[in-house]
Design a protein around this motif. Structure first.
Motif, PDB file in Angstrom:
ATOM      1  N   CYS A   1      -1.342 -11.920  -8.257  1.00 32.05           N
ATOM      2  CA  CYS A   1       0.076 -12.163  -8.490  1.00 32.05           C
ATOM      3  C   CYS A   1       0.257 -13.663  -8.656  1.00 32.05           C
ATOM      4  O   CYS A   1       0.440 -14.385  -7.678  1.00 32.05           O
ATOM      5  CB  CYS A   1       0.894 -11.652  -7.318  1.00 32.05           C
ATOM      6  N   PRO A   2       0.178 -14.213  -9.879  1.00 28.26           N
ATOM      7  CA  PRO A   2       0.093 -15.651 -10.077  1.00 28.26           C
ATOM      8  C   PRO A   2       1.320 -16.423  -9.636  1.00 28.26           C
ATOM      9  O   PRO A   2       1.228 -17.599  -9.353  1.00 28.26           O
ATOM     10  CB  PRO A   2      -0.118 -15.771 -11.592  1.00 28.26           C
ATOM     11  N   ASN A   3       2.501 -15.797  -9.574  1.00 28.53           N
ATOM     12  CA  ASN A   3       3.714 -16.534  -9.243  1.00 28.53           C
ATOM     13  C   ASN A   3       4.096 -16.437  -7.770  1.00 28.53           C
ATOM     14  O   ASN A   3       5.130 -16.933  -7.358  1.00 28.53           O
ATOM     15  CB  ASN A   3       4.888 -16.019 -10.092  1.00 28.53           C
ATOM     16  N   LEU A   4       3.279 -15.763  -7.007  1.00 28.96           N
ATOM     17  CA  LEU A   4       3.593 -15.573  -5.597  1.00 28.96           C
ATOM     18  C   LEU A   4       2.562 -16.297  -4.760  1.00 28.96           C
ATOM     19  O   LEU A   4       1.378 -16.024  -4.864  1.00 28.96           O
ATOM     20  CB  LEU A   4       3.576 -14.081  -5.253  1.00 28.96           C
TER      21      LEU A   4
ATOM     22  N   GLN B   1     -10.354 -11.862   7.380  1.00 30.17           N
ATOM     23  CA  GLN B   1      -9.631 -13.128   7.248  1.00 30.17           C
ATOM     24  C   GLN B   1      -8.427 -12.977   6.320  1.00 30.17           C
ATOM     25  O   GLN B   1      -8.124 -13.840   5.500  1.00 30.17           O
ATOM     26  CB  GLN B   1     -10.563 -14.241   6.745  1.00 30.17           C
ATOM     27  N   LYS B   2      -7.725 -11.827   6.490  1.00 29.59           N
ATOM     28  CA  LYS B   2      -6.569 -11.551   5.638  1.00 29.59           C
ATOM     29  C   LYS B   2      -5.445 -10.928   6.448  1.00 29.59           C
ATOM     30  O   LYS B   2      -5.654 -10.344   7.519  1.00 29.59           O
ATOM     31  CB  LYS B   2      -6.952 -10.604   4.495  1.00 29.59           C
ATOM     32  N   VAL B   3      -4.230 -11.055   5.903  1.00 28.14           N
ATOM     33  CA  VAL B   3      -3.056 -10.387   6.441  1.00 28.14           C
ATOM     34  C   VAL B   3      -2.448  -9.566   5.317  1.00 28.14           C
ATOM     35  O   VAL B   3      -2.267 -10.065   4.202  1.00 28.14           O
ATOM     36  CB  VAL B   3      -2.022 -11.401   6.968  1.00 28.14           C
TER      37      VAL B   3
ATOM     38  N   SER C   1      -1.274  -9.259   0.005  1.00 27.03           N
ATOM     39  CA  SER C   1      -2.389  -9.767   0.785  1.00 27.03           C
ATOM     40  C   SER C   1      -2.376 -11.289   0.776  1.00 27.03           C
ATOM     41  O   SER C   1      -2.334 -11.910  -0.291  1.00 27.03           O
ATOM     42  CB  SER C   1      -3.711  -9.253   0.201  1.00 27.03           C
ATOM     43  N   VAL C   2      -2.394 -11.909   1.965  1.00 31.23           N
ATOM     44  CA  VAL C   2      -2.420 -13.368   2.066  1.00 31.23           C
ATOM     45  C   VAL C   2      -3.580 -13.780   2.958  1.00 31.23           C
ATOM     46  O   VAL C   2      -4.016 -13.016   3.825  1.00 31.23           O
ATOM     47  CB  VAL C   2      -1.098 -13.921   2.643  1.00 31.23           C
ATOM     48  N   PRO C   3      -4.112 -14.981   2.777  1.00 36.98           N
ATOM     49  CA  PRO C   3      -5.194 -15.454   3.647  1.00 36.98           C
ATOM     50  C   PRO C   3      -4.725 -15.608   5.089  1.00 36.98           C
ATOM     51  O   PRO C   3      -3.587 -16.002   5.342  1.00 36.98           O
ATOM     52  CB  PRO C   3      -5.561 -16.822   3.044  1.00 36.98           C
ATOM     53  N   LEU C   4      -5.592 -15.296   6.017  1.00 38.72           N
ATOM     54  CA  LEU C   4      -5.291 -15.439   7.439  1.00 38.72           C
ATOM     55  C   LEU C   4      -5.202 -16.915   7.817  1.00 38.72           C
ATOM     56  O   LEU C   4      -5.976 -17.738   7.334  1.00 38.72           O
ATOM     57  CB  LEU C   4      -6.397 -14.771   8.259  1.00 38.72           C
ATOM     58  N   THR C   5      -4.228 -17.246   8.659  1.00 36.55           N
ATOM     59  CA  THR C   5      -4.125 -18.593   9.219  1.00 36.55           C
ATOM     60  C   THR C   5      -4.091 -18.471  10.742  1.00 36.55           C
ATOM     61  O   THR C   5      -3.824 -17.390  11.276  1.00 36.55           O
ATOM     62  CB  THR C   5      -2.854 -19.319   8.742  1.00 36.55           C
TER      63      THR C   5
ATOM     64  N   PRO D   1      -5.060  -0.578   3.963  1.00 37.62           N
ATOM     65  CA  PRO D   1      -3.928  -0.388   3.049  1.00 37.62           C
ATOM     66  C   PRO D   1      -3.731   1.100   2.776  1.00 37.62           C
ATOM     67  O   PRO D   1      -4.708   1.839   2.639  1.00 37.62           O
ATOM     68  CB  PRO D   1      -4.366  -1.138   1.792  1.00 37.62           C
ATOM     69  N   PRO D   2      -2.495   1.574   2.716  1.00 40.83           N
ATOM     70  CA  PRO D   2      -2.261   2.994   2.438  1.00 40.83           C
ATOM     71  C   PRO D   2      -2.848   3.401   1.085  1.00 40.83           C
ATOM     72  O   PRO D   2      -2.846   2.614   0.129  1.00 40.83           O
ATOM     73  CB  PRO D   2      -0.726   3.098   2.427  1.00 40.83           C
ATOM     74  N   LEU D   3      -3.333   4.615   1.015  1.00 39.24           N
ATOM     75  CA  LEU D   3      -3.891   5.124  -0.237  1.00 39.24           C
ATOM     76  C   LEU D   3      -2.819   5.169  -1.316  1.00 39.24           C
ATOM     77  O   LEU D   3      -1.676   5.553  -1.063  1.00 39.24           O
ATOM     78  CB  LEU D   3      -4.474   6.522  -0.021  1.00 39.24           C
ATOM     79  N   GLY D   4      -3.175   4.778  -2.529  1.00 44.15           N
ATOM     80  CA  GLY D   4      -2.258   4.829  -3.654  1.00 44.15           C
ATOM     81  C   GLY D   4      -1.366   3.615  -3.802  1.00 44.15           C
ATOM     82  O   GLY D   4      -0.577   3.540  -4.746  1.00 44.15           O
ATOM     83  N   TYR D   5      -1.461   2.652  -2.882  1.00 42.84           N
ATOM     84  CA  TYR D   5      -0.644   1.445  -2.977  1.00 42.84           C
ATOM     85  C   TYR D   5      -1.354   0.393  -3.822  1.00 42.84           C
ATOM     86  O   TYR D   5      -2.576   0.249  -3.760  1.00 42.84           O
ATOM     87  CB  TYR D   5      -0.383   0.865  -1.589  1.00 42.84           C
ATOM     88  N   LYS D   6      -0.585  -0.358  -4.608  1.00 42.04           N
ATOM     89  CA  LYS D   6      -1.134  -1.494  -5.337  1.00 42.04           C
ATOM     90  C   LYS D   6      -1.289  -2.675  -4.385  1.00 42.04           C
ATOM     91  O   LYS D   6      -0.475  -2.867  -3.483  1.00 42.04           O
ATOM     92  CB  LYS D   6      -0.221  -1.886  -6.495  1.00 42.04           C
ATOM     93  N   ILE D   7      -2.324  -3.471  -4.588  1.00 44.39           N
ATOM     94  CA  ILE D   7      -2.571  -4.635  -3.745  1.00 44.39           C
ATOM     95  C   ILE D   7      -2.432  -5.899  -4.575  1.00 44.39           C
ATOM     96  O   ILE D   7      -3.098  -6.054  -5.605  1.00 44.39           O
ATOM     97  CB  ILE D   7      -3.971  -4.574  -3.107  1.00 44.39           C
ATOM     98  N   PHE D   8      -1.547  -6.806  -4.149  1.00 41.21           N
ATOM     99  CA  PHE D   8      -1.385  -8.102  -4.779  1.00 41.21           C
ATOM    100  C   PHE D   8      -2.022  -9.163  -3.900  1.00 41.21           C
ATOM    101  O   PHE D   8      -1.661  -9.316  -2.728  1.00 41.21           O
ATOM    102  CB  PHE D   8       0.097  -8.430  -4.994  1.00 41.21           C
ATOM    103  N   GLU D   9      -2.990  -9.885  -4.459  1.00 47.52           N
ATOM    104  CA  GLU D   9      -3.637 -10.988  -3.756  1.00 47.52           C
ATOM    105  C   GLU D   9      -2.891 -12.273  -4.088  1.00 47.52           C
ATOM    106  O   GLU D   9      -2.698 -12.607  -5.257  1.00 47.52           O
ATOM    107  CB  GLU D   9      -5.099 -11.120  -4.189  1.00 47.52           C
TER     108      GLU D   9
END
Length: 221
Positions: free
Chosen positions: A3-6, A100-102, A114-118, A204-212
Protein backbone atom coordinates in the motif's frame (compact mmCIF):
# COMPACT_ATOMS: atom_id res chain seq x y z
CA UNK A 1 0.10 -6.51 -1.26
CA UNK A 2 1.84 -3.18 -0.89
CA UNK A 3 0.00 0.00 0.00
CA UNK A 4 2.33 2.77 -1.24
CA UNK A 5 0.37 5.72 0.19
CA UNK A 6 -0.05 4.34 3.68
CA UNK A 7 2.86 4.66 6.09
CA UNK A 8 3.52 3.34 9.57
CA UNK A 9 3.57 6.92 10.83
CA UNK A 10 0.15 7.66 9.35
CA UNK A 11 -1.40 4.50 10.78
CA UNK A 12 -0.32 5.31 14.31
CA UNK A 13 -0.53 9.09 14.09
CA UNK A 14 -4.09 9.10 12.77
CA UNK A 15 -5.35 6.92 15.61
CA UNK A 16 -7.02 8.82 18.45
CA UNK A 17 -8.60 8.27 21.84
CA UNK A 18 -11.96 9.83 22.71
CA UNK A 19 -12.48 7.75 25.81
CA UNK A 20 -15.45 6.63 27.85
CA UNK A 21 -17.39 9.91 27.64
CA UNK A 22 -18.37 9.27 24.04
CA UNK A 23 -19.43 5.72 24.88
CA UNK A 24 -21.48 6.95 27.83
CA UNK A 25 -23.31 9.34 25.51
CA UNK A 26 -24.21 6.43 23.25
CA UNK A 27 -21.94 7.58 20.42
CA UNK A 28 -19.40 5.23 18.83
CA UNK A 29 -16.18 7.05 19.69
CA UNK A 30 -13.72 4.15 19.75
CA UNK A 31 -10.77 4.15 22.13
CA UNK A 32 -7.41 3.67 20.44
CA UNK A 33 -4.63 1.42 21.63
CA UNK A 34 -2.13 3.76 23.21
CA UNK A 35 1.42 2.45 23.06
CA UNK A 36 3.31 2.57 26.31
CA UNK A 37 6.13 5.12 26.35
CA UNK A 38 9.32 4.04 24.59
CA UNK A 39 11.08 3.76 27.96
CA UNK A 40 8.60 1.25 29.36
CA UNK A 41 10.32 -1.75 30.97
CA UNK A 42 9.67 -4.60 28.57
CA UNK A 43 11.59 -7.85 28.25
CA UNK A 44 11.27 -11.05 26.26
CA UNK A 45 8.16 -13.02 27.09
CA UNK A 46 8.01 -16.62 28.25
CA UNK A 47 7.52 -18.63 25.08
CA UNK A 48 5.46 -21.19 27.04
CA UNK A 49 2.97 -18.77 28.61
CA UNK A 50 -0.62 -18.96 27.44
CA UNK A 51 -3.47 -17.04 29.04
CA UNK A 52 -6.41 -14.69 28.53
CA UNK A 53 -7.18 -11.53 30.49
CA UNK A 54 -8.94 -8.19 30.53
CA UNK A 55 -6.44 -5.48 29.61
CA UNK A 56 -6.62 -1.92 30.96
CA UNK A 57 -3.98 0.66 30.14
CA UNK A 58 -3.79 4.32 31.05
CA UNK A 59 -1.70 7.22 29.80
CA UNK A 60 -2.30 10.45 31.67
CA UNK A 61 -6.05 10.82 32.14
CA UNK A 62 -6.88 8.58 29.19
CA UNK A 63 -7.60 4.89 29.46
CA UNK A 64 -8.58 2.03 27.16
CA UNK A 65 -9.85 -1.50 27.68
CA UNK A 66 -9.60 -4.70 25.68
CA UNK A 67 -9.66 -8.47 25.84
CA UNK A 68 -6.18 -9.98 25.67
CA UNK A 69 -5.15 -13.46 24.50
CA UNK A 70 -1.49 -14.47 24.82
CA UNK A 71 0.39 -17.43 23.37
CA UNK A 72 4.09 -17.09 24.10
CA UNK A 73 5.61 -14.48 21.79
CA UNK A 74 2.33 -13.47 20.16
CA UNK A 75 -0.85 -11.85 21.43
CA UNK A 76 -4.26 -10.79 20.28
CA UNK A 77 -5.99 -7.62 21.53
CA UNK A 78 -9.75 -7.34 20.96
CA UNK A 79 -10.57 -3.67 21.45
CA UNK A 80 -13.70 -2.57 23.24
CA UNK A 81 -14.67 0.03 20.66
CA UNK A 82 -12.05 -0.24 17.95
CA UNK A 83 -9.14 1.72 16.52
CA UNK A 84 -9.55 4.37 13.86
CA UNK A 85 -7.00 4.13 11.04
CA UNK A 86 -6.75 5.76 7.63
CA UNK A 87 -8.51 2.73 6.14
CA UNK A 88 -11.30 2.32 8.67
CA UNK A 89 -11.85 0.82 12.10
CA UNK A 90 -9.73 -2.06 13.37
CA UNK A 91 -11.47 -4.24 15.93
CA UNK A 92 -8.50 -6.52 16.61
CA UNK A 93 -4.74 -6.05 16.83
CA UNK A 94 -2.41 -9.05 16.56
CA UNK A 95 1.14 -8.52 17.80
CA UNK A 96 3.71 -11.03 16.54
CA UNK A 97 7.07 -10.69 18.26
CA UNK A 98 8.34 -13.68 16.27
CA UNK A 99 7.40 -12.03 12.96
CA UNK A 100 8.34 -8.52 14.17
CA UNK A 101 4.98 -7.30 12.89
CA UNK A 102 1.67 -5.89 14.09
CA UNK A 103 -1.54 -6.70 12.21
CA UNK A 104 -4.61 -4.46 12.44
CA UNK A 105 -7.76 -6.39 11.49
CA UNK A 106 -10.43 -4.30 9.71
CA UNK A 107 -13.35 -6.72 9.72
CA UNK A 108 -15.82 -4.56 7.80
CA UNK A 109 -13.39 -4.29 4.88
CA UNK A 110 -11.98 -7.83 5.24
CA UNK A 111 -8.58 -6.21 5.40
CA UNK A 112 -5.37 -6.66 7.41
CA UNK A 113 -2.99 -3.70 7.73
CA UNK A 114 0.52 -4.94 8.56
CA UNK A 115 3.09 -2.59 10.14
CA UNK A 116 6.60 -3.24 11.48
CA UNK A 117 6.83 -3.95 15.20
CA UNK A 118 8.24 -1.20 17.41
CA UNK A 119 9.11 -1.26 21.15
CA UNK A 120 5.95 0.79 21.75
CA UNK A 121 3.83 -2.17 20.62
CA UNK A 122 5.17 -4.56 23.26
CA UNK A 123 3.16 -4.90 26.46
CA UNK A 124 5.13 -5.49 29.67
CA UNK A 125 4.30 -9.00 30.87
CA UNK A 126 7.42 -10.22 32.64
CA UNK A 127 7.82 -9.83 36.40
CA UNK A 128 11.53 -9.03 36.14
CA UNK A 129 11.94 -5.64 34.47
CA UNK A 130 14.63 -4.74 31.99
CA UNK A 131 17.39 -2.80 33.74
CA UNK A 132 16.11 -3.75 37.20
CA UNK A 133 18.61 -2.83 39.95
CA UNK A 134 16.53 -3.06 43.13
CA UNK A 135 13.28 -4.66 44.33
CA UNK A 136 11.52 -4.05 47.66
CA UNK A 137 8.50 -5.98 48.88
CA UNK A 138 5.89 -3.54 50.21
CA UNK A 139 3.23 -6.05 51.27
CA UNK A 140 -0.01 -7.79 50.37
CA UNK A 141 -2.47 -6.04 48.05
CA UNK A 142 -5.38 -6.61 45.68
CA UNK A 143 -5.83 -6.06 41.95
CA UNK A 144 -9.59 -6.05 41.70
CA UNK A 145 -10.44 -9.21 43.66
CA UNK A 146 -7.12 -10.88 42.87
CA UNK A 147 -4.68 -11.23 45.80
CA UNK A 148 -1.22 -9.91 44.93
CA UNK A 149 2.12 -8.90 46.34
CA UNK A 150 3.09 -5.26 45.85
CA UNK A 151 6.71 -4.41 45.02
CA UNK A 152 8.64 -1.20 44.46
CA UNK A 153 11.11 -1.77 41.64
CA UNK A 154 13.96 0.50 40.57
CA UNK A 155 15.14 0.38 36.96
CA UNK A 156 18.36 1.88 35.61
CA UNK A 157 18.83 2.77 31.94
CA UNK A 158 21.90 4.71 30.92
CA UNK A 159 21.98 7.68 33.34
CA UNK A 160 18.27 7.57 34.17
CA UNK A 161 16.74 5.76 37.13
CA UNK A 162 13.01 5.20 37.40
CA UNK A 163 10.73 3.63 39.99
CA UNK A 164 7.78 1.31 39.30
CA UNK A 165 5.09 -0.24 41.45
CA UNK A 166 4.41 -3.83 40.51
CA UNK A 167 1.58 -6.15 41.61
CA UNK A 168 2.44 -9.84 41.25
CA UNK A 169 0.35 -13.00 41.55
CA UNK A 170 2.97 -15.05 43.41
CA UNK A 171 1.13 -18.36 43.16
CA UNK A 172 1.06 -18.24 39.37
CA UNK A 173 4.07 -15.95 38.88
CA UNK A 174 2.05 -13.47 36.81
CA UNK A 175 2.41 -9.71 36.46
CA UNK A 176 -1.02 -8.23 37.26
CA UNK A 177 -0.32 -4.48 37.27
CA UNK A 178 2.57 -2.11 36.58
CA UNK A 179 2.61 1.63 37.34
CA UNK A 180 5.33 4.19 36.67
CA UNK A 181 5.95 6.46 39.65
CA UNK A 182 7.55 9.21 37.55
CA UNK A 183 5.29 9.11 34.51
CA UNK A 184 1.52 8.89 34.26
CA UNK A 185 0.97 5.48 32.75
CA UNK A 186 -0.04 2.02 33.90
CA UNK A 187 -1.01 -1.36 32.51
CA UNK A 188 -3.24 -3.87 34.28
CA UNK A 189 -4.30 -7.46 33.61
CA UNK A 190 -7.55 -8.54 35.29
CA UNK A 191 -9.30 -11.92 35.43
CA UNK A 192 -6.21 -13.72 34.19
CA UNK A 193 -7.01 -17.28 33.12
CA UNK A 194 -4.18 -19.61 32.19
CA UNK A 195 -5.37 -21.84 29.35
CA UNK A 196 -4.38 -23.05 25.91
CA UNK A 197 -5.01 -20.51 23.15
CA UNK A 198 -5.83 -21.61 19.57
CA UNK A 199 -3.21 -20.87 16.92
CA UNK A 200 -5.73 -19.23 14.57
CA UNK A 201 -6.27 -16.41 17.10
CA UNK A 202 -2.86 -15.09 16.08
CA UNK A 203 -3.13 -15.37 12.30
CA UNK A 204 -4.77 -13.07 9.71
CA UNK A 205 -8.33 -14.26 9.04
CA UNK A 206 -8.75 -16.44 5.98
CA UNK A 207 -9.87 -14.56 2.88
CA UNK A 208 -8.66 -11.15 4.09
CA UNK A 209 -6.38 -8.98 1.96
CA UNK A 210 -3.10 -7.98 3.60
CA UNK A 211 -1.60 -4.52 3.07
CA UNK A 212 2.07 -4.15 4.01
CA UNK A 213 3.01 -0.63 5.06
CA UNK A 214 6.40 1.02 4.71
CA UNK A 215 8.50 1.73 7.78
CA UNK A 216 9.24 5.39 8.50
CA UNK A 217 11.66 6.59 11.14
CA UNK A 218 10.21 9.91 12.20
CA UNK A 219 9.60 11.83 15.39
CA UNK A 220 6.21 13.26 16.22
CA UNK A 221 6.31 17.02 15.87
Amino acid sequence: MKCPNLSLKNIRRRCFLLGSLGLALGVLYPPVVQALPDKSPVVSQDSNSEFSARLIWRIGKRSSKALLFVKGDRYRIEHLGGIKTDLGYATVTIVRLDEQKVWYILSQRRLVVSVPLTPDDVLPMSIKLEGEVARTRIGDALVGEQPATLYEVEVQRNDHRETYYEWVDESRQLLLKLVSQEREWSVEYKRVTQSKQPDYFFEPPLGYKIFETTEIQAEEG
